[in-house]
Enzyme design. Sequence first.
Site, PDB file in Angstrom:
ATOM      1  N   ASP A 186       5.924  19.779  41.999  1.00 39.90           N
ATOM      2  CA  ASP A 186       5.574  20.467  43.244  1.00 39.90           C
ATOM      3  C   ASP A 186       6.139  21.879  43.266  1.00 39.90           C
ATOM      4  OD1 ASP A 186       3.982  18.657  44.642  1.00 39.90           O
ATOM      5  OD2 ASP A 186       5.689  17.644  45.559  1.00 39.90           O
ATOM      6  N   LEU A 187       7.422  22.003  42.967  1.00 45.26           N
ATOM      7  CA  LEU A 187       8.091  23.297  43.067  1.00 45.26           C
ATOM      8  C   LEU A 187       7.529  24.301  42.065  1.00 45.26           C
ATOM      9  CD1 LEU A 187      11.731  21.991  43.524  1.00 45.26           C
ATOM     10  CD2 LEU A 187      10.329  23.104  45.263  1.00 45.26           C
TER      11      LEU A 187
END
Length: 413
Positions: A186-187
């Site tokens: 995600d990051l």
Amino acid sequence: MRSTELPKTALGHIRVLDLTRVLAGPWCAQNLADLGAEVIKVERPGSGDDTRSWGPPYLKDQDGQATSEAAYYLTANRGKLAITVDIATPEGQQIIRDLAAKSDVVLENYKVGQLKKYGLDYESLKQIKPDLVYCSITGFGQDGPYAHRAGYDFIVQGMGGFMSLTGERDDLPGGGPQKAGVAIADLMTGMYASIAVLAALNHRERTGEGQYIDMALLDVQVAMLANMNMNFLTTGQSPKRWGNAHANIVPYQTFATADGHIIVAAGNDSQYRKFVTIGGKPELADDERFATNPARVRHRDILVPVLADMVRTKTKQEWITALEEAGVPCGPINQLHEVFDDPQVKARNMEINMPHPAAGEVKLVASPMRLSETPVQYQNPPPMLGQHTAQTLASVLGYSEQQITALSGQGII
């Protein structure tokens, strides 16, 4: 674009319509906000971003009572204006279209095709805003056999190969695949999306053309394996897990001390000799089984347990002090209370405080981006649900108080 007078920032002329939730999209939007963009976060009336309820822990108010703001939500929503709009209604869809017409960037992370039925997909919105930069973030992208699957960071870490490389060796206690401690897919997707949006804005500035950006968590997870990818592509052999050890260097790993853990990264024989001498075991540098790095790699299963016993005889700080003085690369494995108490972290001002409408003040983590001429601006704390709905509809779209009241009464905002 905005025409109001703004502080000197890199993106002070840009407005972003943020239709994302959870982490990858909001992380991208927060980066853009930190760089000065006006970010309008759109959420569902009543419930909002899923992460608002992903607790405990929750932010505490000035009386020490838990608010409705989960710590998870506070992670990725600094600097934004928050509005609530029910996009399942025709009126809500029109609000989004009107906002998109006055925005430079749209970010969304709905399932493939979901926004098309509302007329809020790229093809629809570019009819009213031809130079729009539109970024879609999904688990698997807009095409391919998995396109319609929901994407979850944990699953993508496994599918993309990361967990095959992370975790202790299978032949050791606790061996097996391991996910990262934070949602790295995600990051990193949020970071790649930030770069892609900036590239598209730069292209638009030169040509006047908008464009569509297709970001996928699986693509990012595969791409970020870096040298491990190339190890496989050049040999045809899948790399193995090594836990906190190194395949080619010994000792280059973690060790338990008398009161914690340290990392020792002895990259050459001289550093290794200093390490064992400090530990009171100089004979380990003269033993032919351990005198050179190739020999140590071959005999790691004999050497490492001896080194582990040696390291346990001193505290974490005793080792760090002695090894740093001798020039042996090392570092502590800090818990977060130690991280934020570290003098280097403090010197870099990585913890910031911002005023907050419910808590009075909220502690946040600073952006690591340091720009000399257009520094990061912390414009707003993570907003409360719908905090800026009336303000935004009035200032950006020119809605009257009566219109806003009517929309609120119908549950559309």
